[in-house]
Design a protein around this motif. Structure first.
Motif, PDB file in Angstrom:
ATOM      1  N   CYS A   1      -7.179  35.891  21.628  1.00 27.39           N
ATOM      2  CA  CYS A   1      -8.137  34.775  21.665  1.00 27.39           C
ATOM      3  C   CYS A   1      -9.406  35.039  20.871  1.00 27.39           C
TER       4      CYS A   1
ATOM      5  N   SER B   1      -8.570  26.218  16.254  1.00 29.23           N
ATOM      6  CA  SER B   1      -8.040  26.129  17.610  1.00 29.23           C
ATOM      7  C   SER B   1      -7.351  27.442  17.969  1.00 29.23           C
TER       8      SER B   1
ATOM      9  N   CYS C   1      -2.631  32.813  22.428  1.00 29.93           N
ATOM     10  CA  CYS C   1      -3.890  32.842  23.175  1.00 29.93           C
ATOM     11  C   CYS C   1      -3.799  31.900  24.369  1.00 29.93           C
ATOM     12  N   CYS C   2      -3.320  30.704  24.141  1.00 32.12           N
ATOM     13  CA  CYS C   2      -3.198  29.727  25.236  1.00 32.12           C
ATOM     14  C   CYS C   2      -2.241  30.217  26.317  1.00 32.12           C
TER      15      CYS C   2
ATOM     16  N   LYS D   1      -9.204  23.623  25.126  1.00 31.80           N
ATOM     17  CA  LYS D   1      -8.376  23.457  23.933  1.00 31.80           C
ATOM     18  C   LYS D   1      -6.921  23.812  24.201  1.00 31.80           C
ATOM     19  N   CYS D   2      -6.709  24.594  25.246  1.00 31.96           N
ATOM     20  CA  CYS D   2      -5.349  24.982  25.639  1.00 31.96           C
ATOM     21  C   CYS D   2      -4.787  24.056  26.709  1.00 31.96           C
TER      22      CYS D   2
END
Length: 104
Positions: A38, A50, A55-56, A94-95
């Motif tokens: 991330c 993004s 990361c998400c 954002k995730c």
């Protein structure tokens, strides 16, 4: 703003703590490798637009309530690692994730 500092502080604290200890355990459900996934999206310099899917996925497994408890720990470490607190705090949204209501 407190939420921004909380996530940024946690990301930073985890990177610092985990890079100084070999084989450290996960903190708030995220290992050092997860935080590194991330870092590009929370960077001060030339951040990605993004977060990556990886990361998400890491944030999706994290204990976001635990992350909230790290607010106020930011300070100099964010500057050292070039983490933008606003970008760091925006990552869960954002995730498609929501920080707990009591995270202020």
């Amino acid at each position: 703003m407190a939420k921004v500092k909380a996530l940024a502080a946690l990301l930073l604290a985890m990177v610092v703590a985990l890079t100084t200890m070999e084989g450290a355990h996960a903190i708030c459900g995220m290992a050092n490798e997860d935080f590194k996934l991330c870092q590009a999206a929370a960077s001060v310099n030339d951040p990605t637009d993004s977060p990556s899917a990886e990361c998400c996925a890491a944030l999706g497994k994290a204990d976001l309530g635990c992350i909230c408890r790290y607010r106020g720990v930011a300070g100099i470490w964010m500057r050292i690692y070039h983490i933008d607190p606003s970008r760091a705090m925006a990552l869960p949204g954002k995730c498609g994730l929501t920080m707990p209501n009591n995270c202020s």
